[in-house]
Scaffold this motif. Structure first.
Motif, PDB file in Angstrom:
ATOM      1  N   GLY A 229      -6.657 -12.385 -68.183  1.00  0.00           N
ATOM      2  CA  GLY A 229      -6.699 -11.128 -68.932  1.00  0.00           C
ATOM      3  C   GLY A 229      -7.752 -10.144 -68.473  1.00  0.00           C
ATOM      4  N   GLY A 230      -8.671 -10.591 -67.611  1.00  0.00           N
ATOM      5  CA  GLY A 230      -9.661  -9.679 -67.046  1.00  0.00           C
ATOM      6  C   GLY A 230     -10.849  -9.386 -67.936  1.00  0.00           C
ATOM      7  N   ASP A 231     -11.042 -10.154 -69.010  1.00  0.00           N
ATOM      8  CA  ASP A 231     -12.194  -9.940 -69.882  1.00  0.00           C
ATOM      9  C   ASP A 231     -13.341 -10.827 -69.402  1.00  0.00           C
ATOM     10  OD1 ASP A 231     -14.090  -9.729 -71.847  1.00  0.00           O
ATOM     11  OD2 ASP A 231     -12.758 -10.237 -73.517  1.00  0.00           O
ATOM     12  N   PRO A 232     -14.378 -10.252 -68.752  1.00  0.00           N
ATOM     13  CA  PRO A 232     -15.451 -11.074 -68.189  1.00  0.00           C
ATOM     14  C   PRO A 232     -16.314 -11.762 -69.242  1.00  0.00           C
ATOM     15  CG  PRO A 232     -16.036  -8.757 -68.054  1.00  0.00           C
ATOM     16  CD  PRO A 232     -14.607  -8.815 -68.532  1.00  0.00           C
ATOM     17  N   ASN A 233     -16.260 -11.269 -70.477  1.00  0.00           N
ATOM     18  CA  ASN A 233     -17.100 -11.831 -71.540  1.00  0.00           C
ATOM     19  C   ASN A 233     -16.313 -12.641 -72.564  1.00  0.00           C
ATOM     20  OD1 ASN A 233     -19.537 -10.611 -70.572  1.00  0.00           O
ATOM     21  ND2 ASN A 233     -18.776  -8.654 -71.356  1.00  0.00           N
ATOM     22  N   ALA A 234     -15.089 -13.027 -72.210  1.00  0.00           N
ATOM     23  CA  ALA A 234     -14.244 -13.751 -73.163  1.00  0.00           C
ATOM     24  C   ALA A 234     -14.825 -15.104 -73.524  1.00  0.00           C
ATOM     25  CB  ALA A 234     -12.840 -13.921 -72.592  1.00  0.00           C
ATOM     26  N   HIS A 235     -15.488 -15.742 -72.565  1.00  0.00           N
ATOM     27  CA  HIS A 235     -16.064 -17.067 -72.823  1.00  0.00           C
ATOM     28  C   HIS A 235     -17.406 -17.151 -72.106  1.00  0.00           C
ATOM     29  CE1 HIS A 235     -15.308 -21.277 -74.211  1.00  0.00           C
ATOM     30  NE2 HIS A 235     -16.318 -21.479 -73.411  1.00  0.00           N
ATOM     31  N   LYS A 236     -18.475 -16.799 -72.824  1.00  0.00           N
ATOM     32  CA  LYS A 236     -19.807 -16.709 -72.223  1.00  0.00           C
ATOM     33  C   LYS A 236     -20.467 -18.088 -72.145  1.00  0.00           C
ATOM     34  CE  LYS A 236     -21.024 -11.933 -73.412  1.00  0.00           C
ATOM     35  NZ  LYS A 236     -22.002 -11.098 -74.149  1.00  0.00           N
ATOM     36  N   PHE A 237     -20.051 -18.848 -71.165  1.00  0.00           N
ATOM     37  CA  PHE A 237     -20.636 -20.172 -70.936  1.00  0.00           C
ATOM     38  C   PHE A 237     -20.680 -20.385 -69.427  1.00  0.00           C
ATOM     39  CE2 PHE A 237     -20.277 -24.944 -70.902  1.00  0.00           C
ATOM     40  CZ  PHE A 237     -21.531 -25.182 -71.446  1.00  0.00           C
ATOM     41  N   ALA A 238     -21.888 -20.552 -68.890  1.00  0.00           N
ATOM     42  CA  ALA A 238     -22.074 -20.564 -67.437  1.00  0.00           C
ATOM     43  C   ALA A 238     -21.576 -21.858 -66.805  1.00  0.00           C
ATOM     44  CB  ALA A 238     -23.544 -20.360 -67.093  1.00  0.00           C
ATOM     45  N   ILE A 239     -21.068 -21.729 -65.577  1.00  0.00           N
ATOM     46  CA  ILE A 239     -20.616 -22.882 -64.802  1.00  0.00           C
ATOM     47  C   ILE A 239     -21.747 -23.895 -64.636  1.00  0.00           C
ATOM     48  CG2 ILE A 239     -20.032 -23.562 -62.428  1.00  0.00           C
ATOM     49  CD1 ILE A 239     -18.054 -21.181 -62.411  1.00  0.00           C
ATOM     50  N   GLN A 280     -23.985 -19.136 -62.174  1.00  0.00           N
ATOM     51  CA  GLN A 280     -24.213 -18.202 -63.277  1.00  0.00           C
ATOM     52  C   GLN A 280     -22.953 -17.474 -63.710  1.00  0.00           C
ATOM     53  OE1 GLN A 280     -27.118 -18.391 -64.942  1.00  0.00           O
ATOM     54  NE2 GLN A 280     -27.325 -20.053 -63.450  1.00  0.00           N
ATOM     55  N   ASP A 281     -21.842 -17.697 -63.002  1.00  0.00           N
ATOM     56  CA  ASP A 281     -20.565 -17.131 -63.436  1.00  0.00           C
ATOM     57  C   ASP A 281     -20.074 -17.895 -64.666  1.00  0.00           C
ATOM     58  OD1 ASP A 281     -20.775 -15.531 -61.211  1.00  0.00           O
ATOM     59  OD2 ASP A 281     -19.294 -16.639 -60.025  1.00  0.00           O
ATOM     60  N   TYR A 282     -19.270 -17.232 -65.482  1.00  0.00           N
ATOM     61  CA  TYR A 282     -18.767 -17.883 -66.687  1.00  0.00           C
ATOM     62  C   TYR A 282     -17.591 -18.801 -66.361  1.00  0.00           C
ATOM     63  CZ  TYR A 282     -21.708 -14.641 -69.330  1.00  0.00           C
ATOM     64  OH  TYR A 282     -22.773 -13.938 -69.843  1.00  0.00           O
ATOM     65  N   VAL A 283     -17.370 -19.782 -67.228  1.00  0.00           N
ATOM     66  CA  VAL A 283     -16.417 -20.859 -66.967  1.00  0.00           C
ATOM     67  C   VAL A 283     -15.013 -20.392 -66.583  1.00  0.00           C
ATOM     68  CG1 VAL A 283     -15.111 -22.685 -68.179  1.00  0.00           C
ATOM     69  CG2 VAL A 283     -17.607 -22.742 -68.144  1.00  0.00           C
ATOM     70  N   PRO A 284     -14.416 -19.349 -67.209  1.00  0.00           N
ATOM     71  CA  PRO A 284     -13.067 -18.961 -66.794  1.00  0.00           C
ATOM     72  C   PRO A 284     -12.936 -18.600 -65.311  1.00  0.00           C
ATOM     73  CG  PRO A 284     -13.547 -18.003 -68.920  1.00  0.00           C
ATOM     74  CD  PRO A 284     -14.838 -18.607 -68.422  1.00  0.00           C
ATOM     75  N   THR A 285     -14.055 -18.238 -64.656  1.00  0.00           N
ATOM     76  CA  THR A 285     -13.984 -17.900 -63.228  1.00  0.00           C
ATOM     77  C   THR A 285     -13.754 -19.129 -62.361  1.00  0.00           C
ATOM     78  OG1 THR A 285     -16.383 -18.075 -62.847  1.00  0.00           O
ATOM     79  CG2 THR A 285     -15.534 -15.936 -63.587  1.00  0.00           C
TER      80      THR A 285
END
Length: 309
Positions: A229-239, A280-285
């Motif tokens: 969906g392209g929302d970078p802040n949808a799930h703020k939990f770092a890899i 530091q990227d969020y998990v969905p990435t």
């Protein structure tokens, strides 16, 4: 009227700021220990919190101290250090550790703290910074009945759901089980997207078919909001935090004498992403990272899928 407990808070970051804010709004006097990121600290000071420079100072003033840190080594240092909690602790102090931590470390710390008259409560968190700000986090609590009774009203300030799982360490064990399942889902979703795209399906079709089915869930929604969906802040939990958690799961499985091959596969994905600088990227990435490993450009596939809608 009983005097309100003095509450301390160390770790006022993504999750901690909202939790600390809700403790203040619950009417408790709050002492915080600042860090390099001054924005959340200054925000809380503006709401009436006071600041100390060391955990020792905080322990000398407080009845209950919350910790919201990144890992067990940080928790151990803040408790055992020369200016740490134990250096200034008074008899009866309760430390509420909301960190996703290694249960082995937690239980060892609890035994050590008990010799100083300090009680450990492990209360790791479920949900996201959005719920932290709203005061509706999930809390999984490991504590003696006595300590739980004393801190429950404080935890209720920032939690919408409290489960007293058992004695000290039980909360951290349950949180690792939860995160093991969540990061396993993240890995499966990512592999599924790679297979789908390389087989000619769009990422959007995977999301749209699966979301309303029995396979849909809250984690599916936030993961796909970020990955597709392209929302970078949808799930703020770092890899990096996810990688740490699945390593703790491996340790927990070893201690329990349980084989953990699924965990090893998940751990390899997250460790590899962290190793190449994506910690530091969020998990969905992780979906785009796994797609790259498979010779597939997921963002391009998403863009192509939009043109086919």
């Amino acid at each position: 009227m009983a005097k309100k407990l003095m509450i301390g808070f160390i770790g006022v970051g993504l999750m901690g700021h909202g939790m600390a804010k809700n403790i203040l709004q619950g009417g408790y006097p709050l002492v915080i220990k600042g860090n390099r990121n001054r924005a959340p600290v200054d925000s809380l000071l503006g709401m009436g919190a006071t600041e100390v420079q060391t955990a020792r100072e905080m322990a000398e003033q407080c009845d209950v101290i919350h910790l919201c840190l990144s890992n067990s080594p940080q928790v151990e240092a803040i408790i055992r250090g020369p200016d740490g909690i134990l250096a200034g602790a008074r008899d009866g102090l309760i430390v509420v550790d909301t960190t996703t931590a290694d249960p082995t470390s937690t239980m060892a710390l609890a035994d050590e703290m008990a010799t100083h008259g300090v009680h450990m409560v492990d209360a790791p968190l479920g949900r996201t910074p959005k719920e932290a700000e709203a005061g509706t986090l999930d809390a999984m609590v490991g504590a003696s009945d006595e300590a739980f009774t004393k801190v429950k009203p404080v935890i209720e300030c920032w939690s919408g759901s409290i489960n007293h799982i058992g004695t000290v360490g039980a909360g951290h064990k349950m949180k690792l089980i939860m995160n093991f399942m969540a990061m396993s889902y993240a890995s499966v979703y990512s592999e599924a997207l790679s297979i789908a795209v390389k087989s000619g399906l769009t990422p959007q079709s995977v999301r749209d078919v699966m979301a309303p089915s029995r396979m849909g869930c809250g984690f599916f929604d936030t993961f796909f909001s970020g990955a597709v969906g392209g929302d970078p802040n949808a799930h703020k939990f770092a890899i990096s935090n996810a990688a740490k958690d699945v390593r703790y799961v491996a340790s927990m499985a070893t201690a329990a004498g349980v084989m953990n091959p699924m965990g090893a596969a998940v751990r390899n994905y997250f460790d590899q992403a962290e190793a190449v600088g994506k910690g530091q990227d969020y998990v969905p990435t992780i979906a785009s990272h796994i797609a790259e490993l498979n010779g597939c450009n997921l963002p391009e596939a998403v863009k192509k899928g939009e043109s086919q809608d």
